[in-house]
Design an enzyme around this catalytic site. Sequence first.
Site, mmCIF file in Angstrom:
data_model
loop_
_atom_site.group_PDB
_atom_site.id
_atom_site.type_symbol
_atom_site.label_atom_id
_atom_site.label_comp_id
_atom_site.label_asym_id
_atom_site.label_seq_id
_atom_site.Cartn_x
_atom_site.Cartn_y
_atom_site.Cartn_z
ATOM 1 N N LYS A 84 0.831 -1.210 0.000
ATOM 2 C CA LYS A 84 0.000 0.000 0.000
ATOM 3 C C LYS A 84 0.866 1.260 0.000
ATOM 4 O O LYS A 84 0.357 2.373 -0.096
ATOM 5 C CB LYS A 84 -0.920 0.001 1.228
ATOM 6 N N LYS A 139 14.069 -7.092 5.478
ATOM 7 C CA LYS A 139 14.300 -6.117 6.551
ATOM 8 C C LYS A 139 15.565 -6.393 7.382
ATOM 9 O O LYS A 139 16.183 -5.469 7.877
ATOM 10 C CB LYS A 139 13.090 -6.058 7.487
ATOM 11 N N ASP A 190 9.200 1.897 11.928
ATOM 12 C CA ASP A 190 8.052 1.142 12.454
ATOM 13 C C ASP A 190 7.780 1.457 13.928
ATOM 14 O O ASP A 190 6.626 1.579 14.336
ATOM 15 C CB ASP A 190 8.286 -0.373 12.318
ATOM 16 N N GLY A 222 -4.533 -1.141 12.236
ATOM 17 C CA GLY A 222 -3.186 -1.211 11.675
ATOM 18 C C GLY A 222 -2.846 -0.095 10.696
ATOM 19 O O GLY A 222 -1.666 0.162 10.438
HETATM 20 P P1 NAP Z 1 6.849 -12.206 11.413
HETATM 21 O O1 NAP Z 1 8.185 -11.665 11.770
HETATM 22 O O2 NAP Z 1 6.731 -13.257 10.367
HETATM 23 O O3 NAP Z 1 6.179 -12.758 12.780
HETATM 24 C C1 NAP Z 1 4.950 -13.424 12.724
HETATM 25 C C2 NAP Z 1 4.383 -13.670 14.112
HETATM 26 O O4 NAP Z 1 3.086 -14.255 13.957
HETATM 27 C C3 NAP Z 1 5.198 -14.632 14.963
HETATM 28 O O5 NAP Z 1 5.039 -14.298 16.312
HETATM 29 C C4 NAP Z 1 4.527 -15.981 14.651
HETATM 30 O O6 NAP Z 1 4.629 -16.926 15.694
HETATM 31 C C5 NAP Z 1 3.074 -15.564 14.545
HETATM 32 N N1 NAP Z 1 2.328 -16.492 13.681
HETATM 33 C C6 NAP Z 1 2.422 -16.626 12.338
HETATM 34 N N2 NAP Z 1 1.573 -17.582 11.895
HETATM 35 C C7 NAP Z 1 0.935 -18.059 12.991
HETATM 36 C C8 NAP Z 1 -0.043 -19.065 13.191
HETATM 37 N N3 NAP Z 1 -0.562 -19.779 12.173
HETATM 38 N N4 NAP Z 1 -0.481 -19.311 14.443
HETATM 39 C C9 NAP Z 1 0.016 -18.600 15.474
HETATM 40 N N5 NAP Z 1 0.958 -17.637 15.359
HETATM 41 C C10 NAP Z 1 1.409 -17.368 14.124
HETATM 42 O O7 NAP Z 1 5.852 -11.042 10.928
HETATM 43 P P2 NAP Z 1 5.948 -9.483 11.285
HETATM 44 O O8 NAP Z 1 6.746 -8.787 10.249
HETATM 45 O O9 NAP Z 1 6.332 -9.361 12.713
HETATM 46 O O10 NAP Z 1 4.430 -9.020 11.059
HETATM 47 C C11 NAP Z 1 3.423 -9.382 11.980
HETATM 48 C C12 NAP Z 1 2.134 -8.647 11.660
HETATM 49 O O11 NAP Z 1 2.307 -7.259 11.846
HETATM 50 C C13 NAP Z 1 1.661 -8.820 10.203
HETATM 51 O O12 NAP Z 1 0.258 -8.940 10.204
HETATM 52 C C14 NAP Z 1 2.076 -7.527 9.541
HETATM 53 O O13 NAP Z 1 1.236 -7.168 8.448
HETATM 54 C C15 NAP Z 1 1.843 -6.556 10.702
HETATM 55 N N6 NAP Z 1 2.629 -5.329 10.560
HETATM 56 C C16 NAP Z 1 1.930 -4.177 10.449
HETATM 57 C C17 NAP Z 1 2.599 -2.991 10.334
HETATM 58 C C18 NAP Z 1 1.815 -1.727 10.228
HETATM 59 O O14 NAP Z 1 2.384 -0.689 9.841
HETATM 60 N N7 NAP Z 1 0.533 -1.727 10.570
HETATM 61 C C19 NAP Z 1 4.015 -2.953 10.308
HETATM 62 C C20 NAP Z 1 4.712 -4.166 10.428
HETATM 63 C C21 NAP Z 1 3.988 -5.352 10.544
HETATM 64 P P3 NAP Z 1 5.927 -17.879 15.840
HETATM 65 O O15 NAP Z 1 6.954 -17.053 16.534
HETATM 66 O O16 NAP Z 1 5.433 -19.029 16.628
HETATM 67 O O17 NAP Z 1 6.346 -18.253 14.439
#
Ligand code: NAP
Length: 270
Positions: free
Chosen positions: A17, A68, A105, A236
């Site tokens: 986006k 990242k 972030d 978000g």
């Molecule tokens: P990430 O590093 O891949 O971490 C993913 C997290 O989600 C981990 O804690 C993982 O658990 C958990 N997870 C994934 N699949 C799962 C499942 N099926 N069941 C239970 N837990 C699960 O991702 P990230 O970059 O931190 O992003 C996380 C979220 O934040 C995303 O939705 C992203 O879009 C959002 N985000 C938003 C913004 C914004 O500006 N609004 C900015 C950054 C990120 P495990 O540790 O057990 O694998």
Amino acid sequence: MTQAYAEVIGDPIVHSKSPLIHRFWLDALGIDADYRATHVRPDELAGYFESRRGDPAWRGCNITVPHKERALDLVPDPGGVRATIGAINTVFRDQDGVIAGTNTDAAGFWTPISALDLKGRPVAMVGAGGAARAVLFALARMEVGPVTILNRTPLKAAGLLASFGLKGHIAPLDARLPAAALLVNASTLGMTGQPSLQLDLSPLPDDAIVYDLVYAPLQTGLLQAAEDRGLDAIDGLEMLIGQAALAFELFFGAEPPRDRDEELRDRLTS
Ligand code: NAP
């Protein structure tokens, strides 16, 4: 002269986006520059920075999944982000034209809650990935009380709190929530195509805030549950727009018109 530009890079990148947000602000301010999405695969990342470094029209880039962390090895990190958040989401040229990496972030997360006094108050967070690290960085600076991290793999969260100088607990996803003043979802649960986040919000106090980092969909099951309980909720897009605003200033040297956020949100959700 070639038109100045910035871009967002990732693999995949088509759903980003960021171009819509930055172009909205460029148009609003009448800045003659572009912001585009560029698909960069992991094996192309080093070459990407090599080619852009010598392009004077390039103002910088935002970095999304999966680059990242790896980008930290390829661009200077004058702010010491490697040792704290451990990931960069923005690369820009400083006043001397030298490229530098940073992470917007954490500040983007913090902006919508900056007026809250969370000093010493308990916080709960779901997730222990990259976004969670940015959240913990901000929470540590807000001097919050104990932080409970709920994660699918609790072991992955062990050590995270200490690395940000925070105290608290690590728990599995089905643990009972503490009486937290702020509940943050920093996991992918609730995202389109992912399992939903099932939490019992009844332990939260009536003045608790629920903050979901997921923005697709915008109205997640968690935010709906918060509304049903009469709690204030933050979606978000707040963080997405906030982190983009800081990057925009670094790229184009102008403050984006945040008084037009409602119009921007309409465009992002239409
Ligand atoms: P990430 O590093 O891949 O971490 C993913 C997290 O989600 C981990 O804690 C993982 O658990 C958990 N997870 C994934 N699949 C799962 C499942 N099926 N069941 C239970 N837990 C699960 O991702 P990230 O970059 O931190 O992003 C996380 C979220 O934040 C995303 O939705 C992203 O879009 C959002 N985000 C938003 C913004 C914004 O500006 N609004 C900015 C950054 C990120 P495990 O540790 O057990 O694998």
